[in-house]
Design a protein around this motif. Structure first.
Motif, mmCIF file in Angstrom:
data_model
loop_
_atom_site.group_PDB
_atom_site.id
_atom_site.type_symbol
_atom_site.label_atom_id
_atom_site.label_comp_id
_atom_site.label_asym_id
_atom_site.label_seq_id
_atom_site.Cartn_x
_atom_site.Cartn_y
_atom_site.Cartn_z
ATOM 1 N N SER A 36 38.208 55.107 12.132
ATOM 2 C CA SER A 36 37.396 53.909 12.360
ATOM 3 C C SER A 36 36.081 54.196 13.068
ATOM 4 C CB SER A 36 38.187 52.899 13.205
ATOM 5 O OG SER A 36 39.389 52.537 12.596
ATOM 6 N N ILE A 84 35.599 43.071 15.756
ATOM 7 C CA ILE A 84 36.417 43.728 14.736
ATOM 8 C C ILE A 84 37.536 44.524 15.405
ATOM 9 C CG2 ILE A 84 36.420 45.549 12.981
ATOM 10 C CD1 ILE A 84 33.585 44.597 12.219
ATOM 11 N N THR A 88 46.083 42.475 14.693
ATOM 12 C CA THR A 88 46.757 42.685 13.408
ATOM 13 C C THR A 88 47.747 43.841 13.490
ATOM 14 O OG1 THR A 88 44.779 41.877 12.259
ATOM 15 C CG2 THR A 88 46.389 43.105 10.954
ATOM 16 N N GLY A 89 47.316 44.932 14.123
ATOM 17 C CA GLY A 89 48.201 46.082 14.265
ATOM 18 C C GLY A 89 49.455 45.751 15.061
ATOM 19 N N LEU A 126 46.729 50.592 12.325
ATOM 20 C CA LEU A 126 45.707 49.540 12.460
ATOM 21 C C LEU A 126 45.324 49.307 13.908
ATOM 22 C CD1 LEU A 126 46.977 46.995 9.789
ATOM 23 C CD2 LEU A 126 44.994 48.511 9.635
ATOM 24 N N THR A 127 46.239 49.542 14.834
ATOM 25 C CA THR A 127 45.920 49.438 16.256
ATOM 26 C C THR A 127 44.799 50.405 16.629
ATOM 27 O OG1 THR A 127 48.167 48.732 16.805
ATOM 28 C CG2 THR A 127 46.870 49.674 18.591
ATOM 29 N N ILE A 165 42.085 50.794 15.242
ATOM 30 C CA ILE A 165 40.770 50.144 15.135
ATOM 31 C C ILE A 165 40.350 49.635 16.511
ATOM 32 C CG2 ILE A 165 39.465 48.239 14.095
ATOM 33 C CD1 ILE A 165 41.416 48.413 11.710
ATOM 34 N N TYR A 166 41.305 49.032 17.241
ATOM 35 C CA TYR A 166 40.965 48.594 18.600
ATOM 36 C C TYR A 166 40.647 49.788 19.494
ATOM 37 C CZ TYR A 166 40.943 47.635 23.378
ATOM 38 O OH TYR A 166 40.514 47.631 24.681
ATOM 39 N N GLY A 194 41.533 44.055 14.872
ATOM 40 C CA GLY A 194 42.388 45.168 14.470
ATOM 41 C C GLY A 194 43.563 45.345 15.406
#
Length: 406
Positions: A67, A86, A93-94, A116-117, A119-120, A90
């Motif tokens: 990311s 964003i 969602t993750g 997906l985590t 992304i954070y 993320g």
């Protein structure tokens, strides 16, 4: 609030942004402490092979690495606020997907949420650069330090939430991930108070800056990246295995959470004065001190597996990371121009989190598959620090010793 470029007459705007970023680090950053406490334990309960227990943590870091460049480009074009929102999305969602994986007892679904985590995690890594965006040269190292100091609150909030939530539902750790979702949704509101201008679009005749290769082969940038990679990778290598080692050596999950709390406090508490130390003694000395303290953490860990050894080693690990990583970030921030920011910062975090991905993957294998006991695995984890510390120390010495005019 505007996102058009404004002249930097003083640091009032920078200080306002620092406050917002400190709060974001404190609240949103708590999720990383939470996930690092439960991720390996949850992975151990779901994985068919215990050697893959830390794979969820590895995929978080892999997601962060992948990311980094896209988020950096988004921030370069649309501003920091867009990138940070964003990141929070993320994270939420993750956590939702990881929680669903726990509910299904599905390791692949849990791993998808972990990825997906990342992304954070990647977005959080840019908080420190955002602190420097509107700061003067004098205030820049302090701004970076103050933002990372926000992790003090996350060090308390995260592990304490784990104690309250990890066994709060029938499915172990599911309550922790529901708390992470709430943290992301609430924390995202903070970014609407940021006042960081978008980088102006380049004019046709504006300088394009150095290529990625030219940036990476600049001695000061190369050493800054190496020291950041090593500081972060070693911190992750040891911290990822710590809950497994603590529980494996006969202590409780609460003991593991308390040790992680001490570690994260040590990561961020020095940030109140790290910037001042850099200004007084120079960034190279502070990075060097960080590497020495990381080595001391490994030495203490190798002396035994009593609860005191875990506490002292992890506190030293946090302190060494603070000096090494903040120092390397400050070194990098002053070594490239504004129009090179998106290119260099994204590439830096790609490389840093690439190293951290390898370290977290290695952590589970070393911890669970290097011997028949938790003690043997813990020893292997800490011995693995030696070659990386040698690399970073050698690079820093080379930078200091090379002629200044070269």
């Amino acid at each position: 609030m505007t996102e058009t470029a404004l002249p930097l007459e003083d640091d009032r705007r920078a200080k306002r942004n620092v406050i917002v970023l400190v709060l974001a680090q404190a609240l949103l950053g708590a999720q990383m402490a939470m996930i690092f406490v439960v991720g390996g334990l949850a992975g151990q309960s779901l994985a068919s092979n215990v050697c893959f227990a830390t794979l969820p943590i590895s995929l978080i870091v892999l997601g962060s690495m992948i990311s980094a460049n896209p988020l950096s480009m988004v921030m370069q074009r649309f501003g920091r606020k867009a990138g940070f929102l964003i990141g929070a999305l993320g994270g939420a969602t993750g956590a939702a997907i990881a929680g669903y994986g726990l509910y299904l007892a599905s390791f692949p679904v849990y791993l998808t949420g972990s990825f997906l985590t990342g992304i954070y995690m990647s977005a959080q890594g840019f908080y420190r650069f955002a602190a420097a965006d509107t700061a003067s040269d004098d205030f820049r190292p302090k701004a970076i330090s103050y933002v990372l100091a926000g992790g003090l609150a996350s060090a308390i909030i995260g592990p304490q939430l784990v104690k309250v939530t990890s066994q709060a539902m029938v499915v172990p750790f599911l309550g922790t991930y529901l708390a992470v979702i709430a943290i992301n949704l609430l924390g995202a509101l903070l970014f609407f108070f940021l006042d960081i201008p978008k980088p102006p679009p380049p004019a046709p005749d504006s300088p394009r800056g150095r290529t990625r290769w030219e940036l990476l082969t600049t001695p000061r940038i190369a050493v800054a990246v190496i020291c950041a990679m090593v500081s972060y990778a070693l911190m992750n290598l040891v911290m990822t295995s710590t809950p497994l080692a603590v529980v494996g050596c006969g202590f409780t999950e609460s003991n593991a959470a308390d040790i992680v709390t001490g570690h994260v406090l040590a990561m961020f508490a020095p940030s109140f004065f790290t910037g001042h130390l850099i200004a007084r003694f120079g960034v190279e000395r502070i990075v060097g001190a960080g590497l020495v303290i990381l080595a001391a953490a490994g030495i203490v860990a190798l002396q035994g597996v009593e609860i005191e050894n875990f506490f002292i080693a992890l506190i030293l690990l946090g302190l060494g990371w603070n000096f090494g990583f903040i120092g390397a970030t400050t070194m990098l921030a002053g070594a490239h121009d504004v129009h090179e920011r998106g290119r260099m910062q994204g590439m830096n975090d790609l490389l840093v989190f690439g190293g951290v991905t390898v370290a977290s993957l290695a952590s589970g294998g070393l911890m669970n598959c290097s011997g028949s006991t938790a003690e043997a695995g813990w020893t292997a984890v800490n011995l693995a620090m030696v070659p990386l510390l040698t690399l970073a120390g050698g690079a820093l010495i080379w930078l200091v010793m090379r002629p200044k005019t070269a």
